[in-house]
Design a protein around this motif. Sequence first.
Motif, PDB file in Angstrom:
ATOM      1  N   UNK A  30     -16.858 -20.099  20.232  1.00 19.43           N
ATOM      2  CA  UNK A  30     -17.365 -19.831  18.720  1.00 19.43           C
ATOM      3  C   UNK A  30     -19.290 -20.422  19.159  1.00 19.43           C
ATOM      4  N   UNK A  52       9.105 -10.549   5.312  1.00 16.78           N
ATOM      5  CA  UNK A  52       7.783  -9.322   5.590  1.00 16.78           C
ATOM      6  C   UNK A  52       9.314  -8.318   4.751  1.00 16.78           C
ATOM      7  N   UNK A  70      -5.333   0.752   8.963  1.00 15.43           N
ATOM      8  CA  UNK A  70      -3.795   0.255   8.775  1.00 15.43           C
ATOM      9  C   UNK A  70      -3.326   1.927   8.379  1.00 15.43           C
ATOM     10  N   UNK A 119     -12.196  -6.065   5.800  1.00 13.52           N
ATOM     11  CA  UNK A 119     -10.718  -5.541   6.479  1.00 13.52           C
ATOM     12  C   UNK A 119     -11.200  -6.529   7.391  1.00 13.52           C
ATOM     13  N   UNK A 120     -10.931  -7.795   8.115  1.00 12.83           N
ATOM     14  CA  UNK A 120     -10.437  -7.961   9.376  1.00 12.83           C
ATOM     15  C   UNK A 120     -12.346  -7.541   9.864  1.00 12.83           C
ATOM     16  N   UNK A 122       2.490  -6.342   4.123  1.00 12.35           N
ATOM     17  CA  UNK A 122       2.139  -7.999   4.861  1.00 12.35           C
ATOM     18  C   UNK A 122       1.003  -7.493   6.014  1.00 12.35           C
ATOM     19  N   UNK A 123      -0.190  -7.748   6.195  1.00 14.49           N
ATOM     20  CA  UNK A 123      -0.898  -7.125   7.541  1.00 14.49           C
ATOM     21  C   UNK A 123      -1.318  -8.514   8.383  1.00 14.49           C
ATOM     22  N   UNK A 124      -0.803  -8.498   9.403  1.00  9.49           N
ATOM     23  CA  UNK A 124      -0.462  -9.683  10.345  1.00  9.49           C
ATOM     24  C   UNK A 124      -1.600  -9.470  11.778  1.00  9.49           C
ATOM     25  N   UNK A 125      -2.834  -9.953  11.798  1.00 12.48           N
ATOM     26  CA  UNK A 125      -3.323 -10.842  13.010  1.00 12.48           C
ATOM     27  C   UNK A 125      -2.906 -10.654  14.161  1.00 12.48           C
ATOM     28  N   UNK A 174       6.353 -14.888   9.358  1.00 10.56           N
ATOM     29  CA  UNK A 174       5.947 -13.951   8.415  1.00 10.56           C
ATOM     30  C   UNK A 174       6.348 -12.685   8.500  1.00 10.56           C
ATOM     31  N   UNK A 176      -5.056  -5.613  15.754  1.00  9.84           N
ATOM     32  CA  UNK A 176      -6.057  -6.290  17.016  1.00  9.84           C
ATOM     33  C   UNK A 176      -4.786  -6.542  17.656  1.00  9.84           C
ATOM     34  N   UNK A 212      -2.977 -11.587  17.822  1.00 18.23           N
ATOM     35  CA  UNK A 212      -3.779 -13.308  18.239  1.00 18.23           C
ATOM     36  C   UNK A 212      -2.538 -14.816  17.334  1.00 18.23           C
ATOM     37  N   UNK A 213      -2.238 -13.978  15.754  1.00 14.89           N
ATOM     38  CA  UNK A 213      -1.548 -15.476  15.410  1.00 14.89           C
ATOM     39  C   UNK A 213      -0.336 -15.913  16.081  1.00 14.89           C
TER      40      UNK A 213
END
Lengths: 233, 233
Positions: free
Chosen positions: A69, A166, A129, A103-104, A148-151, A162, A173, A153-154
Motif C-alpha cells: 500500500x 445472488x 457495469x 463506483x470502485x 450483487x456486484x463482486x470484485x 456471495x 475487474x 480479487x475477492x
Amino acid sequence: MTGTLYGVGLGPGDPDLLTLKAHRLISTAPVIAYPTLAGGDSFARAIAAAVIPQTAREIVMDVPMTTAREPAQAAYDAGAEEIAAELEKGHDVIALCEGDPFFYGSFMYLFARLSDRFSTEIVPGVTSMTACAAAQGLPLAARNEVLTVIPGPLDEATMTARVAQADSLIIMKVGRHLSKIRRVLEAAGLTERAAYIERATLPNELRMPLTKAPETAPYFSMILVTKGADPWL
Amino acid sequence: MTGTLYGVGLGPGDPDLLTLKAHRLISTAPVIAYPTLAGGDSFARAIAAAVIPQTAREIVMDVPMTTAREPAQAAYDAGAEEIAAELEKGHDVIALCEGDPFFYGSFMYLFARLSDRFSTEIVPGVTSMTACAAAQGLPLAARNEVLTVIPGPLDEATMTARVAQADSLIIMKVGRHLSKIRRVLEAAGLTERAAYIERATLPNELRMPLTKAPETAPYFSMILVTKGADPWL
C-alpha cells in the motif's frame, strides 16, 4: 477564493458516453489530474483526449505496480498536494475518472485527502457495469431482483458464498482472477449462464459466453450472470 | 430497410447528465416513445424535454396504476405494436429511459417484445445509484467490497437476510416501503449509517440522515448504507 475539485466520471470508454456536464467541465479545464499505472498510458486521459484543452495543466499521479500500500499512498499523497496547490491559487481541478468516481474508482483516494479542505463536486458517470449489460443485450435486474456486484480479487471462499446468495450478479475487474472465477461459477452451476465482456464500448470490445472466453483476461473485463432476470412483464 | 429501436438511458434527472450519444439520438429522433403512469406526466420525457425535436412523433404508453400484471402487459403490448409499425416504415424509434435502460428499467418490457424482430441498441446511462452517492459524497464501494442493490418492494424477510450479508448496500425505489426498510435497517443496527436521498440531481433534491427522513417517501428515493467503505488507500 480557492478552486473546486471536480471528480468527473468519464463512462466506460467510448467518448460518446461522456455526459454533457463532463464534456463541458473538461473542455474548459485549467487543470486536469489523473493516475497512471507504473508509467503506462492513462485510460482515463485516453477517453477524454479529444476534449482536453491544449492549455490545460496536467497533474499525473504515477502509481507503482505493487500490492504494497505504501508506494501507492505516497503517489496519491504527492498528487493531492499538487492538486491542493492549484486549488489554493483559485484554479478548479478536474480529476478524470474511468466509469463513475465512486463506483470502485481510485478517485476516492483523492476525495479522502482533499474533500475536508476544499469545495468538492462529484459528477457521476456511466459505469462499465451497465455498459456491459447494454453491449451484451442482457437486462441486469428487474422488479424485485437483488443485484450483487463482486470484485474479482475477492478471495475464493467469500466469492463462493456471495455467488450462492445472488440473483443477478456482476463480477468486475476479472483480470488475473479468471481461473478462480471460473471455478466458483462452475461449482455454483452457473457457467452456462455467464457472459464474458472485455473493453465494453471500445473499438476492440470482445464479448462471448464464458465457456468460450480466453484463458487470460485484461483488468477491464467483466462477467455477467443474469440468474433470474425475466424481461417479460 | 426497417428502423432501429434505441433504448436510451437519460440519467437520474439533471438534463446535464445526458450522454453526448443520448443527446444526439434524441435531438434527431423521428419518433420517441416513453411510458406514463396512469395518465400522469412522464419523468423520462421531462428529462429530455429541451432536446426533443418539435417534429418528433411521440408514442405514449400509459401504464395503469395497479399491481395486477395484465393491464400493464396490455399497455406494453400496444406500445410495442405502435413502435413496430414505425420501425417497419424504416423510422428509428428512440425509447426514453430514466437512468439506465437495463438497471431496473421498464425498457426491458419493450426489449423483450421487439428485440427478436428488429435491430435494437441500448445506450447506457448514469444510474440514480451513483448519482445518489455523488450527491451524498459517499463512495459506494472500494477495492474488494461487495455492493448489494436491493429493491424496496422486496419482502421483509428476504430484505433482512440480504442486508445482513451486505458490505455496502443501496435500497432503490423506497416509496411506500419506507417503514419496512426502517425496521430492517434498525434490526441490523445500520440506522445510524443510512443516508436518505430523494430526487437526486433535480432542483428539489433532498438528502439527510435516515433518522431525519420524512415519514413518506416518493418512488424516486433511495437509501445508501456504506457499511465498510474506507476511502483511504
